[in-house]
Design an enzyme around this catalytic site. Sequence first.
Site, PDB file in Angstrom:
ATOM      1  N   ASP A  41      60.851  35.030  33.177  1.00 12.29           N
ATOM      2  CA  ASP A  41      61.270  35.239  34.568  1.00 12.29           C
ATOM      3  C   ASP A  41      62.770  35.545  34.592  1.00 12.29           C
ATOM      4  O   ASP A  41      63.487  35.260  33.640  1.00 12.29           O
ATOM      5  CB  ASP A  41      60.985  33.992  35.424  1.00 12.29           C
ATOM      6  CG  ASP A  41      61.377  34.212  36.874  1.00 12.29           C
ATOM      7  OD1 ASP A  41      60.976  35.229  37.456  1.00 12.29           O
ATOM      8  OD2 ASP A  41      62.133  33.382  37.434  1.00 12.29           O
ATOM      9  N   SER A  42      63.212  36.084  35.724  1.00  8.44           N
ATOM     10  CA  SER A  42      64.646  36.349  35.887  1.00  8.44           C
ATOM     11  C   SER A  42      65.444  35.046  35.921  1.00  8.44           C
ATOM     12  O   SER A  42      66.651  35.067  35.704  1.00  8.44           O
ATOM     13  CB  SER A  42      64.878  37.124  37.188  1.00  8.44           C
ATOM     14  OG  SER A  42      64.343  36.398  38.279  1.00  8.44           O
TER      15      SER A  42
ATOM     16  N   CYS B  42      57.827  36.928  36.680  1.00 14.32           N
ATOM     17  CA  CYS B  42      58.702  37.510  37.701  1.00 14.32           C
ATOM     18  C   CYS B  42      57.978  38.662  38.407  1.00 14.32           C
ATOM     19  O   CYS B  42      57.571  39.636  37.766  1.00 14.32           O
ATOM     20  CB  CYS B  42      59.964  38.029  37.024  1.00 14.32           C
ATOM     21  SG  CYS B  42      61.148  38.748  38.150  1.00 14.32           S
TER      22      CYS B  42
ATOM     23  N   GLU C 153      66.792  28.400  46.447  1.00 10.38           N
ATOM     24  CA  GLU C 153      67.683  27.907  45.377  1.00 10.38           C
ATOM     25  C   GLU C 153      68.680  26.888  45.922  1.00 10.38           C
ATOM     26  O   GLU C 153      69.159  26.023  45.191  1.00 10.38           O
ATOM     27  CB  GLU C 153      68.373  29.078  44.685  1.00 10.38           C
ATOM     28  CG  GLU C 153      67.348  29.889  43.920  1.00 10.38           C
ATOM     29  CD  GLU C 153      67.888  30.837  42.882  1.00 10.38           C
ATOM     30  OE1 GLU C 153      69.114  31.005  42.790  1.00 10.38           O
ATOM     31  OE2 GLU C 153      67.056  31.440  42.179  1.00 10.38           O
TER      32      GLU C 153
ATOM     33  N   CYS D  27      56.547  36.600  45.227  1.00 10.97           N
ATOM     34  CA  CYS D  27      57.852  36.243  44.642  1.00 10.97           C
ATOM     35  C   CYS D  27      57.738  34.828  44.092  1.00 10.97           C
ATOM     36  O   CYS D  27      57.111  33.964  44.721  1.00 10.97           O
ATOM     37  CB  CYS D  27      58.949  36.322  45.698  1.00 10.97           C
ATOM     38  SG  CYS D  27      60.560  35.768  45.089  1.00 10.97           S
TER      39      CYS D  27
ATOM     40  N   HIS E  54      59.668  32.384  44.014  1.00 10.29           N
ATOM     41  CA  HIS E  54      60.269  31.277  44.762  1.00 10.29           C
ATOM     42  C   HIS E  54      59.423  30.808  45.947  1.00 10.29           C
ATOM     43  O   HIS E  54      59.593  29.704  46.435  1.00 10.29           O
ATOM     44  CB  HIS E  54      61.643  31.681  45.292  1.00 10.29           C
ATOM     45  CG  HIS E  54      62.686  31.804  44.231  1.00 10.29           C
ATOM     46  ND1 HIS E  54      62.513  32.581  43.112  1.00 10.29           N
ATOM     47  CD2 HIS E  54      63.907  31.234  44.116  1.00 10.29           C
ATOM     48  CE1 HIS E  54      63.591  32.495  42.363  1.00 10.29           C
ATOM     49  NE2 HIS E  54      64.451  31.687  42.945  1.00 10.29           N
TER      50      HIS E  54
HETATM   51  N1  DGL Z   1      61.804  36.151  40.102  1.00  9.97           N
HETATM   52  C1  DGL Z   1      62.042  37.092  41.173  1.00  9.97           C
HETATM   53  C2  DGL Z   1      60.679  37.588  41.708  1.00  9.97           C
HETATM   54  O1  DGL Z   1      59.663  36.944  41.565  1.00  9.97           O
HETATM   55  C3  DGL Z   1      62.857  36.476  42.303  1.00  9.97           C
HETATM   56  C4  DGL Z   1      64.291  36.179  41.918  1.00  9.97           C
HETATM   57  C5  DGL Z   1      65.093  37.414  41.561  1.00  9.97           C
HETATM   58  O2  DGL Z   1      65.321  38.278  42.435  1.00  9.97           O
HETATM   59  O3  DGL Z   1      65.489  37.521  40.400  1.00  9.97           O
HETATM   60  O4  DGL Z   1      60.641  38.647  42.282  1.00  9.97           O
END
Ligand code: DGL
Length: 275
Positions: free
Chosen positions: A12-13, A75, A152, A187, A189
């Site tokens: 993931d990012s 991600c 976050e 997403c 989050h």
């Molecule tokens: N992990 C990203 C997603 O699921 C969200 C956070 C980011 O923008 O890096 O799209």
Amino acid sequence: MSSRRPTIGVFDSGFGGLTVLKALLELVPDADYLYFGDTARLPYGSKSVETVARYAVEAAHYLESHGAQLLVIACNTATALALDRITAAAHVPVIGVVEPGAEAASSVSKNKKIVVIGTEATVGSQAYRKALEARGLHAREKACPLLVPLVEEGWVEHPVTEQVARIYLGEAFSDGFGEADVLLLGCTHYPLLKPLLQRVAPSHVNIVDSAESTARAVAVRATELLPKQTSTSEERRATPRLKFFATDSVEKFRRLGERFLGHSIDSVEHVDLKE
Ligand code: DGL
């Protein structure tokens, strides 16, 4: 990592993909996990296809070189923008979040009208819309860029977040989509906002979480792809071994990550990926 239990790499990012890891630990406990959070380079949600693809391929190679036998691209942005590039670059099977999410949403929706929320980049790619339209559904995608920083910040039950969600969902469930019966969380989050979103969305709406759907898809693939490895019942029952890699502060990863994973995080290693 064990040589007999499968090793699954989760990318993931940043911290958000821990919602996918959390679902995986529940559904696929007889595996070991490597988690890579590219915390130094997040957010991906506002970046271009080229940049996201380059970052994601580097992370995939890192996880493979550390023994991952199956890669889960947790991600949504990386999946939406670069799944084909990651799959082409990897030497092991790769599963993204978009197809499992679209499949689950399609099986839940009765009137075949769906609202998908995600980052700017995910929505811009139209990956969810294409996956849903391929299944005969009508989809509206809505970018909700303020939700990632609010989560976050830990504001998952905060009046400001509720107000922001009300505005986004009000716009999404309008003009022909008022009767959409599924809200697909596109997403990493957003699963943390599920109770709040359930309150704010129209009352007839079911929420589908791509993290859970992906974990179910991984459960199937893990048994198909790694059938001979989980050998003794004792090994299968063992607690999954977890190893975390982060490209920014290890301390911050532990602190924020615990919120997403729901339990404490040990053994985080700092990784310096050269540009
Ligand atoms: N992990 C990203 C997603 O699921 C969200 C956070 C980011 O923008 O890096 O799209």
